[in-house]
Design a protein around this motif. Structure first.
Motif, PDB file in Angstrom:
ATOM      1  N   THR A  15       0.845  -1.188   0.000  1.00 35.48           N
ATOM      2  CA  THR A  15       0.000   0.000   0.000  1.00 35.48           C
ATOM      3  C   THR A  15       0.885   1.244   0.000  1.00 35.48           C
ATOM      4  O   THR A  15       1.947   1.251   0.597  1.00 35.48           O
ATOM      5  CB  THR A  15      -0.912   0.040   1.245  1.00 35.48           C
ATOM      6  N   ALA A  16       0.419   2.256  -0.702  1.00 30.88           N
ATOM      7  CA  ALA A  16       1.204   3.489  -0.797  1.00 30.88           C
ATOM      8  C   ALA A  16       1.382   4.092   0.599  1.00 30.88           C
ATOM      9  O   ALA A  16       0.462   4.055   1.410  1.00 30.88           O
ATOM     10  CB  ALA A  16       0.493   4.472  -1.704  1.00 30.88           C
ATOM     11  N   PRO A  17       2.548   4.634   0.867  1.00 34.03           N
ATOM     12  CA  PRO A  17       2.753   5.230   2.183  1.00 34.03           C
ATOM     13  C   PRO A  17       1.904   6.492   2.353  1.00 34.03           C
ATOM     14  O   PRO A  17       1.517   7.112   1.377  1.00 34.03           O
ATOM     15  CB  PRO A  17       4.240   5.570   2.186  1.00 34.03           C
ATOM     16  N   ARG A  18       1.666   6.830   3.596  1.00 34.29           N
ATOM     17  CA  ARG A  18       0.982   8.079   3.851  1.00 34.29           C
ATOM     18  C   ARG A  18       1.923   9.226   3.505  1.00 34.29           C
ATOM     19  O   ARG A  18       3.129   9.065   3.507  1.00 34.29           O
ATOM     20  CB  ARG A  18       0.587   8.144   5.331  1.00 34.29           C
ATOM     21  N   ARG A  19       1.344  10.366   3.212  1.00 33.28           N
ATOM     22  CA  ARG A  19       2.166  11.520   2.852  1.00 33.28           C
ATOM     23  C   ARG A  19       1.817  12.671   3.777  1.00 33.28           C
ATOM     24  O   ARG A  19       1.013  13.519   3.400  1.00 33.28           O
ATOM     25  CB  ARG A  19       1.865  11.968   1.428  1.00 33.28           C
ATOM     26  N   PRO A  20       2.385  12.709   4.950  1.00 23.68           N
ATOM     27  CA  PRO A  20       1.975  13.754   5.875  1.00 23.68           C
ATOM     28  C   PRO A  20       2.534  15.133   5.514  1.00 23.68           C
ATOM     29  O   PRO A  20       3.589  15.238   4.897  1.00 23.68           O
ATOM     30  CB  PRO A  20       2.563  13.287   7.204  1.00 23.68           C
ATOM     31  N   ALA A  21       1.782  16.158   5.899  1.00 21.51           N
ATOM     32  CA  ALA A  21       2.325  17.512   5.891  1.00 21.51           C
ATOM     33  C   ALA A  21       3.154  17.667   7.164  1.00 21.51           C
ATOM     34  O   ALA A  21       2.928  16.945   8.135  1.00 21.51           O
ATOM     35  CB  ALA A  21       1.185  18.519   5.882  1.00 21.51           C
ATOM     36  N   VAL A  22       4.113  18.549   7.152  1.00 12.23           N
ATOM     37  CA  VAL A  22       4.915  18.798   8.346  1.00 12.23           C
ATOM     38  C   VAL A  22       4.647  20.236   8.798  1.00 12.23           C
ATOM     39  O   VAL A  22       4.758  21.170   8.002  1.00 12.23           O
ATOM     40  CB  VAL A  22       6.423  18.604   8.083  1.00 12.23           C
ATOM     41  N   THR A  23       4.252  20.380  10.059  1.00 13.42           N
ATOM     42  CA  THR A  23       3.950  21.698  10.603  1.00 13.42           C
ATOM     43  C   THR A  23       4.896  22.015  11.750  1.00 13.42           C
ATOM     44  O   THR A  23       4.962  21.285  12.734  1.00 13.42           O
ATOM     45  CB  THR A  23       2.488  21.740  11.117  1.00 13.42           C
ATOM     46  N   VAL A  24       5.627  23.100  11.601  1.00 17.56           N
ATOM     47  CA  VAL A  24       6.559  23.552  12.641  1.00 17.56           C
ATOM     48  C   VAL A  24       5.971  24.830  13.231  1.00 17.56           C
ATOM     49  O   VAL A  24       5.681  25.776  12.501  1.00 17.56           O
ATOM     50  CB  VAL A  24       7.952  23.845  12.028  1.00 17.56           C
ATOM     51  N   LYS A  25       5.750  24.808  14.563  1.00 14.33           N
ATOM     52  CA  LYS A  25       5.089  25.950  15.199  1.00 14.33           C
ATOM     53  C   LYS A  25       5.911  26.471  16.372  1.00 14.33           C
ATOM     54  O   LYS A  25       6.231  25.716  17.292  1.00 14.33           O
ATOM     55  CB  LYS A  25       3.721  25.518  15.746  1.00 14.33           C
ATOM     56  N   GLY A  26       6.285  27.721  16.317  1.00 18.21           N
ATOM     57  CA  GLY A  26       6.964  28.375  17.444  1.00 18.21           C
ATOM     58  C   GLY A  26       8.238  27.674  17.880  1.00 18.21           C
ATOM     59  O   GLY A  26       8.542  27.604  19.073  1.00 18.21           O
ATOM     60  N   MET A  67      13.326  18.073  13.012  1.00 21.46           N
ATOM     61  CA  MET A  67      12.099  17.512  12.406  1.00 21.46           C
ATOM     62  C   MET A  67      12.120  15.985  12.462  1.00 21.46           C
ATOM     63  O   MET A  67      11.103  15.346  12.710  1.00 21.46           O
ATOM     64  CB  MET A  67      11.945  17.989  10.958  1.00 21.46           C
ATOM     65  N   ALA A  68      13.311  15.427  12.227  1.00 20.93           N
ATOM     66  CA  ALA A  68      13.430  13.957  12.172  1.00 20.93           C
ATOM     67  C   ALA A  68      13.523  13.334  13.569  1.00 20.93           C
ATOM     68  O   ALA A  68      13.632  12.112  13.693  1.00 20.93           O
ATOM     69  CB  ALA A  68      14.650  13.579  11.340  1.00 20.93           C
ATOM     70  N   GLY A  69      13.514  14.169  14.592  1.00 18.94           N
ATOM     71  CA  GLY A  69      13.566  13.641  15.958  1.00 18.94           C
ATOM     72  C   GLY A  69      14.969  13.242  16.389  1.00 18.94           C
ATOM     73  O   GLY A  69      15.138  12.506  17.364  1.00 18.94           O
ATOM     74  N   LEU A  70      15.979  13.726  15.685  1.00 16.24           N
ATOM     75  CA  LEU A  70      17.360  13.377  16.009  1.00 16.24           C
ATOM     76  C   LEU A  70      18.018  14.416  16.911  1.00 16.24           C
ATOM     77  O   LEU A  70      19.049  14.154  17.512  1.00 16.24           O
ATOM     78  CB  LEU A  70      18.200  13.242  14.726  1.00 16.24           C
ATOM     79  N   ALA A  71      17.433  15.610  16.964  1.00  7.17           N
ATOM     80  CA  ALA A  71      17.996  16.665  17.817  1.00  7.17           C
ATOM     81  C   ALA A  71      16.874  17.285  18.644  1.00  7.17           C
ATOM     82  O   ALA A  71      15.759  17.472  18.135  1.00  7.17           O
ATOM     83  CB  ALA A  71      18.669  17.731  16.949  1.00  7.17           C
ATOM     84  N   PRO A  72      17.149  17.591  19.918  1.00  6.72           N
ATOM     85  CA  PRO A  72      16.115  18.209  20.760  1.00  6.72           C
ATOM     86  C   PRO A  72      15.942  19.688  20.431  1.00  6.72           C
ATOM     87  O   PRO A  72      16.812  20.279  19.794  1.00  6.72           O
ATOM     88  CB  PRO A  72      16.691  18.043  22.174  1.00  6.72           C
ATOM     89  N   TYR A  73      14.814  20.265  20.833  1.00 10.90           N
ATOM     90  CA  TYR A  73      14.640  21.715  20.686  1.00 10.90           C
ATOM     91  C   TYR A  73      14.119  22.284  21.984  1.00 10.90           C
ATOM     92  O   TYR A  73      13.678  21.548  22.868  1.00 10.90           O
ATOM     93  CB  TYR A  73      13.761  22.068  19.485  1.00 10.90           C
ATOM     94  N   ASP A  74      14.220  23.621  22.110  1.00 17.18           N
ATOM     95  CA  ASP A  74      13.941  24.249  23.400  1.00 17.18           C
ATOM     96  C   ASP A  74      12.472  24.622  23.577  1.00 17.18           C
ATOM     97  O   ASP A  74      11.988  24.663  24.697  1.00 17.18           O
ATOM     98  CB  ASP A  74      14.837  25.489  23.567  1.00 17.18           C
ATOM     99  N   ALA A  75      11.790  24.913  22.487  1.00 21.23           N
ATOM    100  CA  ALA A  75      10.364  25.236  22.574  1.00 21.23           C
ATOM    101  C   ALA A  75       9.725  24.996  21.227  1.00 21.23           C
ATOM    102  O   ALA A  75      10.416  24.947  20.204  1.00 21.23           O
ATOM    103  CB  ALA A  75      10.176  26.696  22.989  1.00 21.23           C
ATOM    104  N   GLY A  76       8.397  24.854  21.248  1.00 22.97           N
ATOM    105  CA  GLY A  76       7.659  24.708  20.000  1.00 22.97           C
ATOM    106  C   GLY A  76       7.196  23.295  19.751  1.00 22.97           C
ATOM    107  O   GLY A  76       7.292  22.426  20.628  1.00 22.97           O
ATOM    108  N   GLN A  77       6.726  23.094  18.544  1.00 18.93           N
ATOM    109  CA  GLN A  77       6.048  21.852  18.186  1.00 18.93           C
ATOM    110  C   GLN A  77       6.366  21.490  16.739  1.00 18.93           C
ATOM    111  O   GLN A  77       6.423  22.369  15.877  1.00 18.93           O
ATOM    112  CB  GLN A  77       4.540  22.133  18.243  1.00 18.93           C
ATOM    113  N   ILE A  78       6.595  20.215  16.492  1.00 19.14           N
ATOM    114  CA  ILE A  78       6.739  19.745  15.109  1.00 19.14           C
ATOM    115  C   ILE A  78       5.792  18.570  14.937  1.00 19.14           C
ATOM    116  O   ILE A  78       5.914  17.560  15.636  1.00 19.14           O
ATOM    117  CB  ILE A  78       8.190  19.318  14.800  1.00 19.14           C
ATOM    118  N   LEU A  79       4.825  18.728  14.036  1.00 17.83           N
ATOM    119  CA  LEU A  79       3.815  17.690  13.855  1.00 17.83           C
ATOM    120  C   LEU A  79       3.730  17.225  12.408  1.00 17.83           C
ATOM    121  O   LEU A  79       3.908  18.013  11.474  1.00 17.83           O
ATOM    122  CB  LEU A  79       2.440  18.198  14.304  1.00 17.83           C
ATOM    123  N   PHE A  80       3.466  15.929  12.271  1.00 16.38           N
ATOM    124  CA  PHE A  80       3.262  15.315  10.963  1.00 16.38           C
ATOM    125  C   PHE A  80       1.788  14.939  10.893  1.00 16.38           C
ATOM    126  O   PHE A  80       1.393  13.903  11.423  1.00 16.38           O
ATOM    127  CB  PHE A  80       4.141  14.071  10.824  1.00 16.38           C
TER     128      PHE A  80
END
Ligand SMILES: Nc1ncnc2c1ncn2[C@@H]1O[C@H](COP(=O)(O)OP(=O)(O)O)[C@@H](O)[C@H]1O
Ligand SMILES: [Mg+2]
Length: 268
Positions: A15-26, A67-80
């Motif tokens: 089955t074709a993979p899902r194609r998520p949008a990536v949203t980076v907020k703050g 975005m790939a979850g390989l490095a931490p960040y100090d604030a905000g949100q990254i969602l797929f």
């Protein structure tokens, strides 16, 4: 041209993979008290091919690592599409292929590694590796160890490993930077085919504007740090792109526009 691409890459049986949008907020990220990103926002459309371009040290690698979850960040949100990166199948191709592969594993073991992690059995793993070998027209012996391959072959192995689990999003950090021109063209075409065939969301960091514009439907231009989005340059030429694309007025215009933004940001 389209027909021949389809001939090489028949419709996948999985089955074709899902194609998520990536949203980076703050998103905020500090190094030594200095902001690299300060309340940074970004929207990457589902199924798009985004190239990221910007001055040296502006945080391109750090951004895709976060975005790939390989490095931490100090604030905000990254969602797929509302999901955390831990719930998304991603593929990641590191800039430095020499440090990316497991030196003690044979090439095919490197490629099937993410499948092993997922708990896939040996037969299924071998089938998937075989599929990739066919798709990428791999002619070298995957029983050998990474050090036995050229740089280009190692980078290809690294790309096959990233694609093995049918990722929903693929991150590539300057995948061509250590390759010769011939290998760059070969891998560029293969990446385009994967994109055309599977429609996964692709995010490519490139310092070569021609590669960036050739592959992308949008080029994300970043400023010097603290890093902001300088511009998003659309490149809406149809896929698959060919040598003729390089002379298309729209291609030339997108490249010129990107260069203008880049020079403005670098001279600032
Ligand atoms: N682990 C780290 N510790 C301190 N500074 C870092 C670290 N990683 C990156 N940086 C700094 O963050 C900035 C962005 O780095 P990077 O994301 O590698 O840039 P790019 O990929 O755009 O060249 C650079 O100034 C770099 O020195
Ligand atoms: Mg980098």
């Amino acid at each position: 041209m389209h027909a021949s691409v389809e001939a090489i890459y028949p419709t996948p049986t999985t089955t074709a993979p899902r194609r998520p949008a990536v949203t980076v907020k703050g998103l905020s990220k500090f190094f030594g008290g200095q902001p690299l990103y300060d309340r940074f926002d970004l929207e990457i459309p589902a199924g798009s091919f985004t190239s990221i371009f910007g001055p040296n040290g502006c945080g391109k690698s750090t951004l895709i690592n976060m975005m790939a979850g390989l490095a931490p960040y100090d604030a905000g949100q990254i969602l797929f599409d509302e999901r955390d990166v831990r719930d998304v199948t991603i593929g990641y191709v590191f800039q430095n292929y020499r440090e990316a592969l497991f030196p003690w594993r044979r090439a095919f073991e490197n490629i099937e590694y993410p499948l092993k992690i997922q708990g896939m059995n040996t037969t299924q793993r071998r089938e998937r590796v075989h599929e990739l070998v066919e798709q990428f027209d791999v002619r070298f012996d995957l029983n050998r160890y990474p050090y036995e391959f050229s740089g280009g072959q190692q980078q290809l192995i690294s790309i096959l490993r990233a694609l093995a689990p049918h990722p929903e999003v693929v991150f590539l950090d300057e995948p061509f930077s250590a390759l010769d021109y011939e290998m760059t063209l070969f891998i560029r075409e293969k990446l385009q085919s994967v994109f055309v065939q599977s429609g996964v969301t692709m995010i490519l960091v490139s310092h070569d504007l021609e590669d960036a514009v050739y592959l992308a439907d949008r080029v994300l231009m970043l400023t010097r740090r603290p890093t902001r989005v300088a511009a998003v340059v659309p490149c809406e030429l149809p896929y698959p792109r060919t040598d003729a694309t390089l002379h298309h007025p729209q291609f030339i215009a997108a490249k010129r526009r990107s260069l203008e933004v880049f020079q403005r940001e670098v001279r600032r």
